[in-house]
Design a protein around this motif. Structure first.
Motif, mmCIF file in Angstrom:
data_model
loop_
_atom_site.group_PDB
_atom_site.id
_atom_site.type_symbol
_atom_site.label_atom_id
_atom_site.label_comp_id
_atom_site.label_asym_id
_atom_site.label_seq_id
_atom_site.Cartn_x
_atom_site.Cartn_y
_atom_site.Cartn_z
ATOM 1 N N GLN A 210 0.522 -1.250 -0.522
ATOM 2 C CA GLN A 210 0.053 0.270 -0.099
ATOM 3 C C GLN A 210 0.768 1.122 0.127
ATOM 4 O O GLN A 210 0.347 2.161 0.218
ATOM 5 N N PRO A 262 2.391 -8.807 -1.756
ATOM 6 C CA PRO A 262 1.507 -7.653 -1.553
ATOM 7 C C PRO A 262 1.668 -7.198 0.342
ATOM 8 O O PRO A 262 1.127 -6.114 1.081
ATOM 9 N N ALA A 263 2.607 -7.491 1.789
ATOM 10 C CA ALA A 263 3.121 -7.397 2.671
ATOM 11 C C ALA A 263 4.496 -6.093 2.449
ATOM 12 O O ALA A 263 5.263 -5.832 2.953
ATOM 13 N N LYS A 417 -4.804 -2.313 -4.340
ATOM 14 C CA LYS A 417 -5.432 -3.180 -3.534
ATOM 15 C C LYS A 417 -6.823 -4.752 -5.019
ATOM 16 O O LYS A 417 -7.051 -5.507 -4.387
ATOM 17 N N ARG B 250 0.831 0.601 12.578
ATOM 18 C CA ARG B 250 1.550 1.414 11.356
ATOM 19 C C ARG B 250 3.105 0.780 11.323
ATOM 20 O O ARG B 250 3.223 1.453 10.435
ATOM 21 N N ALA B 254 1.444 -1.295 8.839
ATOM 22 C CA ALA B 254 0.889 0.175 7.806
ATOM 23 C C ALA B 254 -0.962 -0.243 7.677
ATOM 24 O O ALA B 254 -1.815 0.057 6.878
ATOM 25 N N GLY B 255 -1.494 -1.065 8.460
ATOM 26 C CA GLY B 255 -3.184 -1.389 7.763
ATOM 27 C C GLY B 255 -3.239 -2.533 6.899
ATOM 28 O O GLY B 255 -4.386 -3.049 6.524
ATOM 29 N N GLY B 256 -2.167 -3.369 6.232
ATOM 30 C CA GLY B 256 -1.965 -3.856 4.873
ATOM 31 C C GLY B 256 -2.510 -5.276 5.830
ATOM 32 O O GLY B 256 -2.125 -5.155 6.864
#
Lengths: 445, 310
Positions: A210, A262-263, A417, B250, B254-256
């Motif tokens: 993200q 994804p991380a 996402k 965080r 980080a929310g993911g």
């Protein structure tokens, strides 16, 4: 015999050191033309801040302005927090270094800079579409594109691994000193290379997290398919064929990225390159610079080049920084004069050299400095980094949506996402419906 | 007559005033108020003003130019991601507090039973996670969970397990953030419970033993009732702190991935600061307040009632 340091000496030394830290960098001229405070971005590259201090110092002495510079890091979003705080308080620095989206976010609070930008464009050449998209509103320039911190996040390949696993000679495709011969470097070639490298044990190190690196890469692929989530007139276009096509392609290729992509955050791809595992990452040359220091055998094999082309063209993520003047500044004329000085060829060249080629000017005539041609090893590894042959369109993820909507799409990483959701088994239409609902939420004014 | 009255008035009134002021100053409540005044001023500046300002921000539109009343709240109720965050915040806070309380309770008993001579060392060592700033210790955890170079995965590989996507898979990522929060917060429960255990009169256990109570009955009928208030207060305090957690989530995720570990504070930061929608960010952060206020009212009422019964 006296050993160590006494308490009194320690206090004295600490006080002197403290005073030095608080005072520096503080540039005092005869200050006949008042005071100016600047919030510059604190550069990743050690020593790069020195170049901007020197340019400002020179200007301050000439213009007799008393200048204070704060170097504000972007780690932990400290610069963004400072921007928000200064905007709320209506006080702070006169000039601030704004990351890509922020001049538009605070456009009501910035001094228009047409009178600075127009002469600079005449003098230094045009700026690209992305700079105009991010730096201009209602025909007025909100800020000046800053060389310091601006970057292209293009592919940085391992020449040996690409040749070994995928049979691609990236150096021949992007020869140092001449135009690219990369017509065959397209989406199919990228997919095949990603698969071959993954099977060979050296996957492409592309994140699906993200943070900005992941979003920028996904954005460039979407652009290459002409896939826009929102068009320039604020129409939601998530459920279009182009988006479906882009999503399908991105999921297909993502299966060859590391399983934990994804991380990933913005440090993950750098670490992956330095560890020697990656055949390719998408990053400015900071990762290569770290490899040069920590893993020279890896750095010697790195080559920065262009993105693969898609049905709608070849797009590379470009993230310009901007220098803007807050409308609460008490010395706007001096601030404008300094912004002009910071955009002169000599100053810009010194920023590029001090950053080892990382910093990118936005003006057309500033893409052929010797730093990029000479940096190495291998020599010429950065030649194609500033896009000297206009081989690819420099773009921003979520373009052409109106900037305040695009910023939400970008910062909430909607595109990555979407890729991860669909890759993890969610039906295409469900993913599109989710994205559409998220984007609807960004339409608030 | 009139003169006398005036004289009396002149004489009496100042004395009454002075003695009234003196009396007021001698009152315990006045002294308590004056002593608490610096704290009240500090709270007003550091808590009430930001709270009021958040309320003000939450009633503005995105560009902060127009009053929209409860528009931001109504908008959030329609967002799928908001409800995901509500759900995750509850899972995160409740699971973490339950495990912290359980581990704190068990370890407090172990430490309580260690002879006094060696107990101090154990207390010191077990408090270490709590005294390290969480931002620093979470960085160490991040390296242990690193997507590509996890030290845990390296160790697990020797027994043929893994690699586990500690922060890459939604469920493992939730597990990881809860684990770190439990690791960080359990020592607080331990020390509070240990202090509480030490204040339980030994005679009660002796009486229970004479009545034939076994180990479990001593815990259930003596220890737990004696510790009820301290358990309630620690749970309330921890619930508030855990609900408002920011740093662990965080730094670690980080929310993911795909928003699956966001809690109120991290999502508020993401929406308000990183995405430039400060009013909506303020609105998200305000949602914690009613939830925590309801918890606080119930728990404190229970404590107060038991206090009155006692």
């Amino acid at each position: 015999m006296k050993r160590g340091i006494s308490r009194r000496e320690l206090m004295k030394t600490s006080a002197l050191a403290g005073a030095a830290i608080i005072a520096a960098p503080y540039i005092r001229g005869a200050h006949a033309a008042g005071k100016l405070s600047i919030g510059f971005w604190d550069h990743w590259v050690p020593g790069a801040n020195k170049a901007s201090t020197e340019v400002v110092q020179k200007w301050a002495e000439k213009e007799k302005v008393e200048v204070t510079i704060d170097y504000i890091p972007s780690q932990g979003d400290k610069n963004i927090l400072t921007i928000a705080a200064e905007a709320q308080a209506g006080s702070g620095h006169d000039i601030f270094a704004f990351p890509s989206w922020w001049p538009q976010a605070y456009k009501e609070k910035l001094v228009p800079l047409d009178d600075v930008m127009e002469p600079l464009i005449k003098q230094n050449g045009a700026v690209n579409q992305t700079v105009q998209y991010l730096g201009k509103s209602d025909g007025k320039w909100l800020a000046v594109p800053a060389t310091i911190g601006s970057q292209i996040k293009g592919p940085c390949s391992r020449m040996d691994l690409m040749k070994k696993h995928a049979g691609i000679d990236v150096q021949a495709m992007y020869p140092a000193g001449s135009a690219p011969k990369a017509d065959a470097w397209n989406m199919d070639a990228y997919l095949k290379a990603a698969e071959a490298c993954a099977k060979g044990g050296n996957p492409f190190g592309v994140g699906l997290g993200q943070t900005t690196d992941s979003t920028d890469t996904a954005g460039a692929f979407f652009q290459a398919f002409g896939a826009h989530l929102v068009d320039a007139k604020s129409n939601i276009t998530v459920k279009s064929d182009a988006v479906r096509q882009a999503l399908e392609y991105c999921v297909k290729v993502a299966k060859f990225y590391p399983a934990d992509a994804p991380a990933w955050d913005d440090a993950s791809n750098n670490k992956f390159l330095v560890s020697g595992k990656a055949s390719m990452i998408m990053n400015p040359p900071s990762a290569w610079a770290v490899a040069k220091r920590d893993a020279p055998q890896v750095a010697e094999q790195c080559w920065t080049h262009g993105f693969p082309s898609g049905p709608k063209g070849r797009f590379a993520p470009f993230l310009p920084y901007f220098w803007g003047i807050w409308n609460f500044s008490k010395n706007v004329p001096a601030a404008k004069s300094l912004l002009t000085a910071l955009s002169q060829k000599d100053a810009v060249e010194s920023f590029v050299a001090a950053s080892g080629g990382y910093d990118l000017p936005s003006f057309e005539s500033f893409t052929t400095f010797k730093t990029w041609a000479e940096e190495g090893p291998p020599k010429g590894t950065l030649y194609h980094y500033p896009n000297p042959h206009n081989h690819q369109t420099l773009s921003m993820a979520a373009f052409p949506a109106p900037p305040k909507i695009a910023q939400q799409i970008y910062s909430q990483a909607i595109m990555t996402k979407m890729i991860v959701r669909h890759m993890q088994g969610e039906a295409m239409e469900k993913t599109l419906a989710w994205a559409e609902s998220e984007v609807e939420g960004f339409m608030r004014t | 007559m009139a003169d006398a009255v005036m004289t009396g008035h002149k004489y009496v009134t100042p004395t009454r005033k002075r003695s009234g002021f003196r009396k007021m100053m001698e009152r315990k409540s006045t002294i308590a108020f004056l002593m608490a005044l610096p704290l009240l001023i500090l709270l007003s500046v550091m808590v009430l003003y930001p709270f009021g300002y958040s309320l003000h921000l939450a009633t503005l539109n995105k560009s902060m130019t127009r009053f929209v009343g409860f528009g931001n709240f109504a908008f959030l109720f329609k967002r799928e991601t908001f409800w995901l965050v509500v759900q995750q915040s509850c899972i995160f806070a409740i699971t973490a507090v339950v495990f912290k309380a359980l581990i704190g309770f068990i370890v407090a008993h172990f430490v309580h039973n260690i002879p006094n001579k060696g107990q101090r060392k154990w207390r010191g060592m077990l408090l270490v996670p709590w005294v390290i700033p969480p931002a620093m210790s979470t960085l160490a955890w991040l390296w242990l969970f690193d997507p590509s170079y996890s030290a845990f995965n390296w160790l697990l590989s020797f027994v043929g397990i893994g690699p586990i996507p500690w922060t890459g898979d939604a469920y493992w990522a939730r597990f990881s953030v809860i684990l770190v929060n439990v690791w960080y917060g359990a020592p607080f429960f331990l020390i509070m419970y240990l202090a509480s255990l030490k204040s339980v009169p030994e005679q009660l256990y002796e009486a229970a033993a004479i009545d034939g109570a076994n180990w479990w009955q001593r815990i259930w009928f003596v220890t737990l009732p004696m510790m009820r208030n301290i358990i309630s207060i620690t749970v309330l305090f921890s619930l508030i702190v855990t609900f408002a957690n920011f740093d662990i989530v965080r730094i670690l995720t980080a929310g993911g991935p795909i928003d699956k570990t966001h809690v109120f504070a991290t999502w508020a930061f993401w929406v308000g600061i990183q995405s430039g929608d400060i009013p909506l960010g303020a609105t998200v952060s305000l949602f914690m307040f009613p939830i925590l206020a309801v918890c606080a009212v119930f728990i404190l009422r229970d404590i107060h009632r038991r206090g009155n019964e006692a």
